[in-house]
Design a protein around this motif. Structure first.
Motif, PDB file in Angstrom:
ATOM      1  N   ASP A   1       0.812  -1.221   0.000  1.00 46.67           N
ATOM      2  CA  ASP A   1       0.000   0.000   0.000  1.00 46.67           C
ATOM      3  C   ASP A   1       0.847   1.274   0.000  1.00 46.67           C
ATOM      4  OD1 ASP A   1      -3.000  -0.993   0.470  1.00 46.67           O
ATOM      5  OD2 ASP A   1      -1.624  -2.269   1.588  1.00 46.67           O
ATOM      6  N   VAL A   2       1.651   1.402  -1.044  1.00 47.55           N
ATOM      7  CA  VAL A   2       2.456   2.602  -1.236  1.00 47.55           C
ATOM      8  C   VAL A   2       1.638   3.684  -1.952  1.00 47.55           C
ATOM      9  CG1 VAL A   2       4.645   3.492  -2.103  1.00 47.55           C
ATOM     10  CG2 VAL A   2       4.484   1.093  -1.413  1.00 47.55           C
ATOM     11  N   HIS A   3       0.776   3.270  -2.856  1.00 52.16           N
ATOM     12  CA  HIS A   3      -0.135   4.162  -3.584  1.00 52.16           C
ATOM     13  C   HIS A   3       0.608   5.256  -4.353  1.00 52.16           C
ATOM     14  CE1 HIS A   3      -4.008   2.550  -2.144  1.00 52.16           C
ATOM     15  NE2 HIS A   3      -3.317   2.235  -1.047  1.00 52.16           N
ATOM     16  N   LEU A   4       1.645   4.826  -5.092  1.00 53.32           N
ATOM     17  CA  LEU A   4       2.340   5.766  -5.963  1.00 53.32           C
ATOM     18  C   LEU A   4       1.359   6.339  -6.980  1.00 53.32           C
ATOM     19  CD1 LEU A   4       5.667   3.832  -6.645  1.00 53.32           C
ATOM     20  CD2 LEU A   4       5.295   5.721  -5.052  1.00 53.32           C
ATOM     21  N   GLY A   5       1.463   7.627  -7.213  1.00 51.28           N
ATOM     22  CA  GLY A   5       0.532   8.317  -8.096  1.00 51.28           C
ATOM     23  C   GLY A   5      -0.408   9.222  -7.342  1.00 51.28           C
ATOM     24  N   THR A   6      -0.399   9.113  -6.011  1.00 47.11           N
ATOM     25  CA  THR A   6      -1.240   9.965  -5.171  1.00 47.11           C
ATOM     26  C   THR A   6      -0.351  10.915  -4.371  1.00 47.11           C
ATOM     27  OG1 THR A   6      -1.244   8.584  -3.178  1.00 47.11           O
ATOM     28  CG2 THR A   6      -2.830   8.027  -4.918  1.00 47.11           C
ATOM     29  N   PRO A   7      -0.855  12.100  -4.027  1.00 41.32           N
ATOM     30  CA  PRO A   7      -0.070  13.012  -3.192  1.00 41.32           C
ATOM     31  C   PRO A   7       0.217  12.452  -1.805  1.00 41.32           C
ATOM     32  CG  PRO A   7      -1.920  14.156  -4.239  1.00 41.32           C
ATOM     33  CD  PRO A   7      -2.139  12.691  -4.457  1.00 41.32           C
ATOM     34  N   ALA A   8      -0.610  11.487  -1.366  1.00 44.21           N
ATOM     35  CA  ALA A   8      -0.467  10.950  -0.013  1.00 44.21           C
ATOM     36  C   ALA A   8       0.677   9.954   0.118  1.00 44.21           C
ATOM     37  CB  ALA A   8      -1.774  10.285   0.417  1.00 44.21           C
ATOM     38  N   ALA A   9       1.196   9.422  -0.989  1.00 41.59           N
ATOM     39  CA  ALA A   9       2.243   8.408  -0.928  1.00 41.59           C
ATOM     40  C   ALA A   9       3.512   8.975  -0.300  1.00 41.59           C
ATOM     41  CB  ALA A   9       2.541   7.889  -2.333  1.00 41.59           C
ATOM     42  N   ARG A  10       4.000   8.312   0.747  1.00 39.66           N
ATOM     43  CA  ARG A  10       5.218   8.754   1.433  1.00 39.66           C
ATOM     44  C   ARG A  10       6.433   8.068   0.804  1.00 39.66           C
ATOM     45  NH1 ARG A  10       3.194  13.064   4.242  1.00 39.66           N
ATOM     46  NH2 ARG A  10       1.365  12.451   5.442  1.00 39.66           N
ATOM     47  N   ALA A  11       6.609   8.312  -0.482  1.00 42.50           N
ATOM     48  CA  ALA A  11       7.667   7.635  -1.229  1.00 42.50           C
ATOM     49  C   ALA A  11       9.043   7.947  -0.670  1.00 42.50           C
ATOM     50  CB  ALA A  11       7.590   8.025  -2.703  1.00 42.50           C
ATOM     51  N   GLU A  12       9.242   9.157  -0.125  1.00 39.40           N
ATOM     52  CA  GLU A  12      10.553   9.531   0.394  1.00 39.40           C
ATOM     53  C   GLU A  12      10.933   8.681   1.598  1.00 39.40           C
ATOM     54  OE1 GLU A  12       7.584  12.421   2.326  1.00 39.40           O
ATOM     55  OE2 GLU A  12       7.821  11.278   0.459  1.00 39.40           O
ATOM     56  N   TYR A  13       9.935   8.301   2.414  1.00 42.60           N
ATOM     57  CA  TYR A  13      10.211   7.451   3.567  1.00 42.60           C
ATOM     58  C   TYR A  13      10.535   6.022   3.130  1.00 42.60           C
ATOM     59  CZ  TYR A  13       8.610  11.073   6.791  1.00 42.60           C
ATOM     60  OH  TYR A  13       8.483  12.235   7.508  1.00 42.60           O
ATOM     61  N   LEU A  14       9.787   5.511   2.149  1.00 36.87           N
ATOM     62  CA  LEU A  14      10.058   4.158   1.671  1.00 36.87           C
ATOM     63  C   LEU A  14      11.412   4.096   0.974  1.00 36.87           C
ATOM     64  CD1 LEU A  14       9.300   1.247   1.233  1.00 36.87           C
ATOM     65  CD2 LEU A  14       7.937   1.929  -0.748  1.00 36.87           C
ATOM     66  N   LEU A  15      11.733   5.116   0.195  1.00 32.41           N
ATOM     67  CA  LEU A  15      13.039   5.158  -0.456  1.00 32.41           C
ATOM     68  C   LEU A  15      14.142   5.141   0.591  1.00 32.41           C
ATOM     69  CD1 LEU A  15      14.870   5.512  -2.917  1.00 32.41           C
ATOM     70  CD2 LEU A  15      14.478   7.980  -2.757  1.00 32.41           C
ATOM     71  N   ASP A  16      13.997   5.939   1.631  1.00 33.55           N
ATOM     72  CA  ASP A  16      14.980   5.961   2.711  1.00 33.55           C
ATOM     73  C   ASP A  16      15.103   4.586   3.363  1.00 33.55           C
ATOM     74  OD1 ASP A  16      16.698   7.351   4.761  1.00 33.55           O
ATOM     75  OD2 ASP A  16      15.059   6.704   6.065  1.00 33.55           O
ATOM     76  N   PHE A  17      13.972   3.942   3.606  1.00 32.63           N
ATOM     77  CA  PHE A  17      13.978   2.613   4.209  1.00 32.63           C
ATOM     78  C   PHE A  17      14.737   1.615   3.339  1.00 32.63           C
ATOM     79  CE2 PHE A  17      11.684  -1.545   4.354  1.00 32.63           C
ATOM     80  CZ  PHE A  17      12.141  -1.963   5.593  1.00 32.63           C
ATOM     81  N   LEU A  18      14.419   1.593   2.041  1.00 34.73           N
ATOM     82  CA  LEU A  18      15.043   0.619   1.143  1.00 34.73           C
ATOM     83  C   LEU A  18      16.527   0.897   0.933  1.00 34.73           C
ATOM     84  CD1 LEU A  18      12.247   0.143  -1.547  1.00 34.73           C
ATOM     85  CD2 LEU A  18      12.826  -1.358   0.381  1.00 34.73           C
TER      86      LEU A  18
END
Length: 269
Positions: free
Chosen positions: A12-29
């Motif tokens: 449930d990353v939901h890329l494509g939405t403003p709500a996606a916390r991609a920066e946190y997941l990128l940091d995690f990975l």
């Protein structure tokens, strides 16, 4: 800092939405290595992207590149499409850029337990049986997430740590708590019927990990509200990692790092 795991499950990353916390997941990975990475549904939000009201900042492209780098580096990546990215269910059984696309995934943990990994929309009666209720729920959720983005902006500006308004509100809604309980019960029942010792889901944006009546239930949560992942240590122990909650990492408006990150763990045998 590098954390090594046998398996990592995110959903449930939901890329494509403003709500996606991609920066946190990128940091995690960027801070973990894993033999297997399971992307357990709703990596993309095709529903939102089809509405022409979608968001794609640069960090989301960097996140996809990180996934490809992990695959090229020897990490086995398994992708289980969810209901928001069900488009990719047309490609079940194929390997796309080194990523295996499957409907569900069965595996053995390091301690020998049989695990069943699936997104979980199979258990969601609202999604399956009532378009009206689903639509009403989506409207309320969109409003809540909009408020959550304002809250996140204010907390960054005031130097406060990560905290999800949306998650806090949902935890106080009796109907939501009842639904979560029914979802968990349905998942456990399904796992027992399949002869599994462990069931791992996503979908409901509610991270959890518990053992009951000889069966372990795990929900890896999401990267919209909770920023959590489920990990298997090399001895087979499962842990729920809350990457952003109570962390010392603050992001400026461009997503650049300004502090080091911390981790909170919850584990069960």
């Amino acid at each position: 800092m590098s954390l090594s795991y046998r398996m990592v499950v995110v959903s449930d990353v939901h890329l494509g939405t403003p709500a996606a916390r991609a920066e946190y997941l990128l940091d995690f990975l960027e801070h973990v290595s894993a033999e297997t990475l399971v992307l357990n549904g709703d990596l993309f939000d095709i529903w939102k992207m089809r509405s022409h009201r979608w968001s794609w900042p640069a960090c989301k492209t960097r996140l996809l590149q990180r996934l490809m780098d992990m695959a090229a580096g020897g990490t086995r990546i398994v992708y289980i499409p969810g209901n928001h990215d069900e488009f990719f269910r047309d490609y079940l059984g194929l390997s796309i850029g080194g990523v295996e696309v499957v409907r569900e995934w069965q595996c053995r943990l390091a301690d020998g337990r049989r695990a069943l990994v699936l997104h979980g929309d199979e258990f969601d009666g609202v999604v399956r049986h009532s378009r009206l209720l689903k639509g009403l729920g989506n409207v309320g959720y969109e409003l809540l997430m909009g408020l959550d983005r304002v809250n996140a902006w204010w907390r960054r500006r005031s130097g406060r740590g990560y905290w999800s308004l949306a998650r806090a509100v949902k935890q106080q809604v009796p109907g939501a708590r009842s639904y979560i309980g029914k979802f968990e019960a349905a998942a456990c029942h399904h796992a027992r019927e399949r002869g599994a010792d462990v069931v791992i889901c996503g979908h409901i944006h509610h991270p959890n990990l518990f053992r009951r009546d000889g069966l372990t239930y795990a929900n890896s949560g999401d990267w919209v509200e909770a920023c959590t992942a489920l990990v298997e240590r090399h001895d087979g122990q499962l842990e729920l990692l809350r990457w952003a909650e109570e962390s010392a990492r603050l992001l400026d408006a461009t997503g650049e790092e300004v502090a080091g990150s911390t981790i909170r763990r919850r584990a069960v045998p």
